[in-house]
Design an enzyme around this catalytic site. Sequence first.
Site, PDB file in Angstrom:
ATOM      1  N   LYS A 287       0.708  -0.902   0.212  1.00 46.32           N
ATOM      2  CA  LYS A 287      -0.096  -0.328  -0.032  1.00 46.32           C
ATOM      3  C   LYS A 287       1.473   0.991  -0.038  1.00 46.32           C
ATOM      4  O   LYS A 287       2.414   1.563   0.767  1.00 46.32           O
ATOM      5  CB  LYS A 287      -1.134  -0.271   1.401  1.00 46.32           C
ATOM      6  CG  LYS A 287      -1.750   1.131   1.274  1.00 46.32           C
ATOM      7  CD  LYS A 287      -3.330   0.634   2.255  1.00 46.32           C
ATOM      8  CE  LYS A 287      -3.850   1.899   2.216  1.00 46.32           C
ATOM      9  NZ  LYS A 287      -4.797   2.042   3.278  1.00 46.32           N
ATOM     10  N   GLU A 376     -18.426  -5.806  11.310  1.00 44.38           N
ATOM     11  CA  GLU A 376     -20.173  -5.508  12.398  1.00 44.38           C
ATOM     12  C   GLU A 376     -20.581  -5.766  13.200  1.00 44.38           C
ATOM     13  O   GLU A 376     -20.783  -5.453  14.103  1.00 44.38           O
ATOM     14  CB  GLU A 376     -20.390  -3.834  11.571  1.00 44.38           C
ATOM     15  CG  GLU A 376     -19.439  -2.647  10.699  1.00 44.38           C
ATOM     16  CD  GLU A 376     -19.028  -2.939   9.465  1.00 44.38           C
ATOM     17  OE1 GLU A 376     -18.103  -1.933   9.868  1.00 44.38           O
ATOM     18  OE2 GLU A 376     -19.408  -3.925   8.919  1.00 44.38           O
ATOM     19  N   ARG A 404     -24.885  -2.445   9.210  1.00 41.89           N
ATOM     20  CA  ARG A 404     -24.973  -3.711   8.551  1.00 41.89           C
ATOM     21  C   ARG A 404     -25.060  -3.950   9.650  1.00 41.89           C
ATOM     22  O   ARG A 404     -25.287  -5.423   9.774  1.00 41.89           O
ATOM     23  CB  ARG A 404     -23.589  -3.604   8.240  1.00 41.89           C
ATOM     24  CG  ARG A 404     -22.122  -2.687   7.442  1.00 41.89           C
ATOM     25  CD  ARG A 404     -21.039  -3.199   6.859  1.00 41.89           C
ATOM     26  NE  ARG A 404     -21.707  -3.555   5.414  1.00 41.89           N
ATOM     27  CZ  ARG A 404     -19.892  -3.983   4.846  1.00 41.89           C
ATOM     28  NH1 ARG A 404     -19.204  -3.465   5.804  1.00 41.89           N
ATOM     29  NH2 ARG A 404     -20.237  -4.594   3.845  1.00 41.89           N
TER      30      ARG A 404
END
Length: 658
Positions: A287, A376, A404
């Site tokens: 990244k 979540e 969610r």
Amino acid sequence: MTITPGPLLNGIDSPEDLKKLSREQLHQICDELRQYIIDVVSVYGGHFAASLGVVELSVALHYVYNTPYDQLVWDVGHQAYGHKILTGRRDSFPTNRKYNGISGFPKRGESEYDTFGVGHSSTSISAALGMAIAAKYKGENRKSVAIIGDGAMTAGMAFEALNHAGVADADMLVILNDNCMSIDQNVGALKEYLTDISTSQTYNKFRDDVWHILGKLPVGKNFSRDMVGKLEAGIKGMVSRSSNLFESLKMRYFGPIDGHNITKLVDTLNDLKKIPGPKLLHIVTVKGKGYTLAEQDQTKWHAPGLFDKVTGEIYKKKFEVPQPPKYQDVFGHTLVELAEQNKTIMGITPAMPSGCSMKFMMEKMPDRAFDVGICEQHAATLSAGMATQGLRVFCNIYSSFMQRAYDQVVHDIAIQHLPVVLCLDRAGLVGEDGPTHHGAYDIAYFRCIPNMVISAPMNEQELRNLMYTAQLESNTSPFVIRYPRGEGVMPEWRTPFEEITIGKGRKLKDGRDAAILSFGHPGNFATAAIRELRTEGLDPAHYDIRFVKPLDEALLHEVFSKYKHIVTVEDGTVKGGFGSAILEFMAEHNYQAQVSILGVPDRLVEHGTLKELHHECHYDAPAIAMAVRQILANQVSVTPHGVLATDNPVSFRGELNG
């Protein structure tokens, strides 16, 4: 400021132009694409490190596949900048995330190359599988590819989709982009598992040898493709158990390979196009690749804001006087203070320890604060499990991500009446991330659940006091505290803790003729509006309601007994939200008043700065002042059903609703 792309990139207006390049030119186009992303984001802002890590993958996918006929689904979309630039949006890329500009995420209405709208993680495999099944049913020879990060792979939805994909007999490819990062460092057993695969020298050498041998085996009457597959699987099983996670789900596993080797990527994708059925390619990337500072501090450079691309200096506003802190930082520091006093307090967040500032407790009390990954639903039920054992859990989830975990809040927390503290960061409009991230719905979707306390602080002091109140033994209910993204209003915010009576609002200012009822941070907009109105001789009252559930009925009786013109202000949807709760109270008690509801309108709000969006949605200070002027001048247009014809504000007369 005009930013000029490199000579090759400047000639690419679609993937068809990219396909005209020779394989030798792919290295140059990757360099130019990476540099263009750095140039634009440094000047105009946006997500940064994620897209740098998949430059080669973006080029390879559009070089090999026949997009948009072949369909790519980018999970979350933080990493899709290269994809956007290569698919006709190079010149508009500087408008990325700007008001009326292109979206920061793939968006179906923006381009035919954006096959699926994303913003929340872990949806790509399900969507791509749906596309693959549709292609098979319709007899189309189109390919479906899901590009998912290893952080997003931690979510249950990704495994649900893999479980189905393995038996669906649909032609799809899952590309697992393994960089050990989501926004923060990845956590959990899957991270360790993928690390084992990518660092096993014995496995990787033997695997390469196996592929080489299998590639030379004749496939004909005496040696079928099925036999080759069985031999491949058997050898993989002997060499390493690592591949068995995906193989056991009947996903053919390939990799890991270097995700920055453009030649290897192109060759591998061309090979995989010829292999039918569900398969997974594991690539390893960095990244922030190509920008040293981003490689070294990937969390900081996920979305750094504007910066000097040469020195790496991130530009910060300079102020002569102390500025208010961000609400999330007040939450993080306050949680540590409370946890030092109350040994039963625990902290949980799903993959956002930096964003929500749970990192402060994780650093100081690592045995009491947990990042559970992008999960979540698990975060909510884990909190419930802890609460059954007498712990006071502060579960911090962004408002839009809390959607969610709705079933878990209803079934595992509310029905069991467990005093979990649900801290909803980024409530209200969030700005440049747009409709997938706006926290507009939590008031409405939580208000209908029994046993819930729903609160919102107007400032930092109120946030601290609500957190203090929620963790007291006297609170026995699930307790929601919602607060917005960004800065508050109190530079001197470390105030002593005070208990707030649950369901008790406060009158901030008495007045004449009209009353403004606010919920949460927009109360500060109301205060500014009142200052403006007083210069005109108008003097409305102001009430900070604090709790939308339970409502302060005594305070509301006072309001409706005294005022016939009322304006409500909230940073949630006007349908089913705080204003709706006030109308329900008015109807239930047979009051007659004219009520104008200001808040997020009943439509999707696109991206822009918070100031731009508050103005567009008509609940900033000037809009509140205008609503008071209109309601006092009796200029509000009311339909026979009591609803203003425009989308916002919404206005009601009590006699039409009573």
